[in-house]
Design an enzyme around this catalytic site. Structure first.
Site, mmCIF file in Angstrom:
data_model
loop_
_atom_site.group_PDB
_atom_site.id
_atom_site.type_symbol
_atom_site.label_atom_id
_atom_site.label_comp_id
_atom_site.label_asym_id
_atom_site.label_seq_id
_atom_site.Cartn_x
_atom_site.Cartn_y
_atom_site.Cartn_z
ATOM 1 N N CYS A 69 -4.588 -9.196 8.157
ATOM 2 C CA CYS A 69 -5.809 -9.029 8.963
ATOM 3 C C CYS A 69 -5.555 -8.084 10.135
ATOM 4 O O CYS A 69 -4.444 -7.895 10.584
ATOM 5 C CB CYS A 69 -6.220 -10.389 9.517
ATOM 6 S SG CYS A 69 -6.365 -11.646 8.257
ATOM 7 N N ARG B 241 -3.411 -2.063 6.331
ATOM 8 C CA ARG B 241 -2.748 -3.384 6.331
ATOM 9 C C ARG B 241 -3.228 -4.263 5.182
ATOM 10 O O ARG B 241 -2.698 -5.333 4.942
ATOM 11 C CB ARG B 241 -3.027 -4.080 7.667
ATOM 12 C CG ARG B 241 -2.527 -3.315 8.878
ATOM 13 C CD ARG B 241 -3.156 -3.833 10.154
ATOM 14 N NE ARG B 241 -2.750 -5.186 10.410
ATOM 15 C CZ ARG B 241 -1.774 -5.526 11.256
ATOM 16 N NH1 ARG B 241 -1.142 -4.584 11.922
ATOM 17 N NH2 ARG B 241 -1.434 -6.772 11.465
ATOM 18 N N TRP C 181 -7.830 -10.515 5.422
ATOM 19 C CA TRP C 181 -7.108 -10.651 4.157
ATOM 20 C C TRP C 181 -7.108 -12.143 3.875
ATOM 21 O O TRP C 181 -6.449 -12.928 4.571
ATOM 22 C CB TRP C 181 -5.682 -10.118 4.316
ATOM 23 C CG TRP C 181 -4.940 -9.907 3.065
ATOM 24 C CD1 TRP C 181 -5.186 -8.981 2.105
ATOM 25 C CD2 TRP C 181 -3.788 -10.629 2.612
ATOM 26 N NE1 TRP C 181 -4.276 -9.078 1.093
ATOM 27 C CE2 TRP C 181 -3.401 -10.080 1.363
ATOM 28 C CE3 TRP C 181 -3.048 -11.666 3.116
ATOM 29 C CZ2 TRP C 181 -2.306 -10.536 0.628
ATOM 30 C CZ3 TRP C 181 -1.953 -12.132 2.405
ATOM 31 C CH2 TRP C 181 -1.594 -11.587 1.164
ATOM 32 N N ASN D 269 -6.375 -13.673 13.738
ATOM 33 C CA ASN D 269 -5.303 -13.445 12.764
ATOM 34 C C ASN D 269 -4.380 -14.645 12.841
ATOM 35 O O ASN D 269 -4.112 -15.156 13.926
ATOM 36 C CB ASN D 269 -4.495 -12.178 13.117
ATOM 37 C CG ASN D 269 -5.244 -10.904 12.769
ATOM 38 O OD1 ASN D 269 -6.318 -10.965 12.172
ATOM 39 N ND2 ASN D 269 -4.672 -9.770 13.143
ATOM 40 N N GLY D 270 -3.877 -15.077 11.680
ATOM 41 C CA GLY D 270 -2.928 -16.195 11.676
ATOM 42 C C GLY D 270 -3.511 -17.380 10.918
ATOM 43 O O GLY D 270 -4.535 -17.283 10.253
ATOM 44 N N GLU E 168 15.490 -1.390 -6.025
ATOM 45 C CA GLU E 168 14.451 -0.799 -5.163
ATOM 46 C C GLU E 168 13.556 0.140 -5.962
ATOM 47 O O GLU E 168 12.333 0.143 -5.810
ATOM 48 C CB GLU E 168 15.115 -0.070 -3.996
ATOM 49 C CG GLU E 168 14.197 0.792 -3.151
ATOM 50 C CD GLU E 168 13.028 0.050 -2.502
ATOM 51 O OE1 GLU E 168 13.044 -1.197 -2.495
ATOM 52 O OE2 GLU E 168 12.091 0.727 -2.040
ATOM 53 N N LYS F 202 9.505 -0.222 -6.356
ATOM 54 C CA LYS F 202 8.572 0.863 -6.016
ATOM 55 C C LYS F 202 7.623 1.123 -7.176
ATOM 56 O O LYS F 202 6.426 1.250 -7.020
ATOM 57 C CB LYS F 202 9.382 2.113 -5.700
ATOM 58 C CG LYS F 202 9.172 2.896 -4.459
ATOM 59 C CD LYS F 202 8.643 2.284 -3.224
ATOM 60 C CE LYS F 202 9.099 1.010 -2.792
ATOM 61 N NZ LYS F 202 9.383 0.220 -1.854
ATOM 62 N N GLU G 103 5.124 -1.934 -7.894
ATOM 63 C CA GLU G 103 4.106 -2.294 -6.888
ATOM 64 C C GLU G 103 3.007 -1.242 -6.751
ATOM 65 O O GLU G 103 1.922 -1.572 -6.281
ATOM 66 C CB GLU G 103 4.739 -2.584 -5.527
ATOM 67 C CG GLU G 103 5.313 -1.406 -4.788
ATOM 68 C CD GLU G 103 5.789 -1.803 -3.398
ATOM 69 O OE1 GLU G 103 5.141 -2.622 -2.730
ATOM 70 O OE2 GLU G 103 6.842 -1.298 -2.988
ATOM 71 N N HIS H 48 24.661 -8.854 -21.221
ATOM 72 C CA HIS H 48 24.454 -10.299 -20.997
ATOM 73 C C HIS H 48 23.004 -10.697 -21.189
ATOM 74 O O HIS H 48 22.577 -11.743 -20.714
ATOM 75 C CB HIS H 48 24.940 -10.659 -19.588
ATOM 76 C CG HIS H 48 26.383 -10.376 -19.381
ATOM 77 N ND1 HIS H 48 27.388 -11.149 -19.922
ATOM 78 C CD2 HIS H 48 27.000 -9.352 -18.748
ATOM 79 C CE1 HIS H 48 28.575 -10.634 -19.612
ATOM 80 N NE2 HIS H 48 28.370 -9.539 -18.894
ATOM 81 N N LYS I 266 0.442 -4.697 3.738
ATOM 82 C CA LYS I 266 1.575 -3.985 4.329
ATOM 83 C C LYS I 266 2.538 -4.956 5.002
ATOM 84 O O LYS I 266 3.722 -4.755 5.000
ATOM 85 C CB LYS I 266 1.081 -2.962 5.372
ATOM 86 C CG LYS I 266 2.199 -2.129 5.998
ATOM 87 C CD LYS I 266 2.994 -1.373 4.963
ATOM 88 C CE LYS I 266 4.168 -0.620 5.550
ATOM 89 N NZ LYS I 266 5.033 -0.023 4.493
HETATM 90 C C1 AGP Z 1 7.969 -2.787 -0.153
HETATM 91 O O1 AGP Z 1 7.511 -1.562 -0.677
HETATM 92 C C2 AGP Z 1 6.897 -3.843 -0.116
HETATM 93 N N1 AGP Z 1 5.731 -3.376 0.567
HETATM 94 C C3 AGP Z 1 7.407 -5.174 0.386
HETATM 95 O O2 AGP Z 1 8.397 -5.620 -0.513
HETATM 96 C C4 AGP Z 1 8.030 -5.174 1.810
HETATM 97 O O3 AGP Z 1 9.243 -4.479 1.786
HETATM 98 C C5 AGP Z 1 8.303 -6.629 2.220
HETATM 99 O O4 AGP Z 1 7.068 -7.303 2.274
HETATM 100 C C6 AGP Z 1 9.015 -6.746 3.574
HETATM 101 O O5 AGP Z 1 8.191 -6.223 4.572
HETATM 102 P P1 AGP Z 1 8.836 -5.979 6.037
HETATM 103 O O6 AGP Z 1 9.932 -4.967 5.863
HETATM 104 O O7 AGP Z 1 7.700 -5.491 6.865
HETATM 105 O O8 AGP Z 1 9.383 -7.290 6.520
#
Ligand code: AGP
Length: 606
Positions: A2, A27, A75, A99-100, A482, A486, A489, A505, A601
């Site tokens: 949010c 966000r 959100w 927010n929260g 990683e 990428k 997602e 394995h 985000k």
């Molecule tokens: C990464 O591309 C994702 N958006 C997600 O995994 C992100 O890295 C994770 O939520 C951690 O976020 P932060 O680094 O803001 O704590």
């Protein structure tokens, strides 16, 4: 997550609120709204599901004229995505955005049975609670402070009432709020990017603080209404940084700008001539650095993978320190034990990730020193760690983390290089890493420019697959994880990262026409082992893209060969190509690259 914007001042509030909410779109949200007070003290409320453009459509039918108001992008956490659940919420004389999560909202709601609730949200209960305390000659500030004392959970709120025109009360506990101090205007926001262009001076509220804002500025109190001295700080970043800079998407901008943001991460922290690294933030004495014998690295998602890669470098640099890398959402619930001579690196781009923050607080309870490896200045994690270092990657707008990953790895590497000196680390190795760090920005720029069109073509070739395996050994293993994250997602392709030594394995059973493989093969002591894994995959008909810094002949369907003076940090270079690959695949598949479905985000809820 949010977003909150509040405004009181000389401008038409509606314009500032909508502009601010657009800055916060990245966000992730599913509904939005604004509430304003016109100059005759009449309140106006407009809310919609969907995007800000949908809200603008609603407002265009009846524009708001007032000079104060609050806005929100939601959100969904409590209650579905509906207009009635969207913020701002109005109960009696109260207009509120939040927010929260109010954890005891059901308990509070039961005591407010005289109110007729129209939503499923915890926020409306908070609005009712404040209204129930806002009676007679009680001021809004008093009513808010009294109500928040009964609340358990987290909040960042902005509240106003027609009974007190010109005043907005803001308060925070566990959800960031910043008060921008302009000329004859005050802007409240959950994220500094909403303030840029209006002011560079802001007060970062701390947990348990409440601010009374008007067009002349803001006064800060604790919940006992004790006046607190507030110290305005300069906001990092500028408008240009949050625009797309000519790229189609924030994601491509942030991938390509790593060469220009990484120098900010390195600035003043490496001494190439003498082969030394130094971070000021952790404020560790020589004695404290000598006494570190265990490092636990905590993060989620990409931050976790950055920690995993950094841990390989840490082991190489520091002979007598053990490292442990943990996923925050698991670690916080484990009965973990940390030796007394431990230090915890808390890794987070946003500095607001709930699970990571919970780990930080749990680790601090055990008396272990916590150091932040954080990007967002003034974020909650950055304010709660014992010390730490901002990675200075600049605002990362796109949901998929790219430049922050690189900055986090580099920052943790510098941390390792710094303490290695106090643990008999190999000075030649420290020097080699320092030298490679000094040329890494230029090498990233060269790698991206040399291979961008090649990667774009590869993405078109493989975009129609629905399954992928990313493989790598040693420092290429965290990169495989990683790279898979990428791709999954933003393209929604099912991509898994695996240690290539694990193929036999189990995963090798997967190899068939459904899959393609991305295999990182480093020019290092494990090269032959990696080639063995590649042959295993190809022998079963696997379609393989090899990413490598080796000049050796390699049989694969496609090879992207980087030519670089960087050897130890080659995984970081190769990862930038994985970032580009994921980007172009997502574009090819027509996805919302910067705001992928279901993602936000910063995951500030558990
Ligand atoms: C990464 O591309 C994702 N958006 C997600 O995994 C992100 O890295 C994770 O939520 C951690 O976020 P932060 O680094 O803001 O704590």
């Amino acid at each position: 997550m949010c977003g909150i914007v509040g405004y009181v001042g000389k401008r038409t509030a509606q314009d500032v609120l909508l502009n601010g909410l657009k800055r916060l779109e990245y966000r992730g949200y599913d509904s939005a709204g604004i509430a304003t007070l016109d100059d005759e003290d009449n309140p106006h409320l407009a809310r919609s599901v969907g995007k800000i453009s949908d809200l603008e459509q609603v407002i265009s039918e009846k524009p708001h004229t007032g000079h104060m108001g609050i806005g929100h992008t939601r959100w969904a956490t409590h209650g579905g995505v509906t207009v009635s659940n969207a913020h701002p919420h109005n109960v009696g004389n109260i207009f509120l955005v939040h927010n929260g999560i109010i954890e005891n909202y059901k308990e509070l709601k039961a005591k407010l049975s005289n109110y007729d609730f129209r939503s499923d949200t915890d926020t409306e209960v908070l609005a009712a609670l404040i209204d129930s305390n806002y009676k007679g000659d009680v001021s809004l500030k008093d009513a808010v402070a009294k109500s928040l004392k009964d609340v358990r959970g987290t909040y960042g709120i902005a509240v106003f009432s027609p009974k007190e025109p010109g005043t907005i009360v803001a308060a925070r506990l566990g959800s960031p709020l910043i008060i921008g101090l302009g000329h004859d205007e005050t802007i409240i926001a959950s994220d500094a990017s909403a303030l840029l262009g209006y002011t560079r001076e802001a007060i970062y509220l701390n947990d348990g603080e409440l601010a009374v804002c008007n067009s002349n500025g803001s006064e800060v109190f604790n919940l006992n209404l004790k006046h607190l001295n507030s110290h305005p700080e300069e906001i990092e970043g500028n408008l240009e940084q949050i625009q797309k800079g000519g790229y189609d998407h924030f994601l491509l901008k942030e991938i390509m700008e790593q060469a220009t943001t990484l120098p900010n991460t390195l600035s003043g922290r490496i001494d190439v001539e003498n082969g030394k690294m130094h971070l000021g933030g952790p404020n560790l004495t020589a004695e404290e650095m000598r006494n570190i014998h265990h490092v636990v690295i905590v993060g989620c998602g990409t931050a976790y993978y950055a920690g995993l890669l950094a841990s390989y470098y840490m082991e190489q640099l520091i002979p007598d320190v053990t490292t442990e890398v943990v996923i925050a959402s698991e670690y916080r619930y484990r009965s973990f034990h940390l030796p007394k001579d431990s230090v915890a690196l808390i890794v987070s781009q946003s500095g607001e990730t709930a699970d990571t923050l919970a780990c930080l607080r749990e680790i601090k309870k055990r008396g272990v020193k916590t150091l932040g490896i954080v990007n967002v200045v003034g974020s909650t994690i950055a304010r709660e760690v014992n010390g730490g270092t901002y990675v200075h990657a600049g605002p990362e707008i796109s949901v998929a983390s790219t430049k922050a990953f690189t900055a986090q790895v580099v920052t943790m590497l510098m941390f390792a290089g710094m303490i290695a000196e106090y643990h008999g680390g190999n000075p030649d190795l420290i020097h080699s890493f320092t030298r490679e760090l000094s040329i890494l920005p230029a090498e990233i720029e060269k790698t991206l420019n040399d291979h961008r069109s090649e990667i774009e073509q590869l993405a078109k070739k493989y975009a129609s697959f629905d399954d992928a395996l990313y493989l790598g050994r040693d420092t290429a293993y965290p990169i495989a994880l990683e790279g898979a994250l990428k791709l999954k997602e933003i393209s929604y392709i099912h991509a898994e990262g695996y240690a290539s030594g694990e193929l036999k394995h189990g995963p090798i059973a997967l190899i068939d026409d459904r899959f393609f493989e991305v295999f990182t093969i480093l020019d290092n002591w494990l090269f032959d082992k990696s080639i063995g894994g590649l042959h295993e995959v190809r022998a079963r008909g696997g379609k393989v893209i090899v990413l490598t810094n080796s000049t050796a002949d390699i049989e694969a369907d496609d090879i992207v060969r980087i030519n670089s003076n960087v050897k130890l940090l080659a995984p970081i270079l190769i990862n930038t190509l994985q970032q580009l690959f994921a980007y172009y695949v997502a574009v090819e598949r027509g996805n919302d690259v910067d705001q992928p479905r279901n993602l936000a985000k910063s995951v500030t809820v558990e």
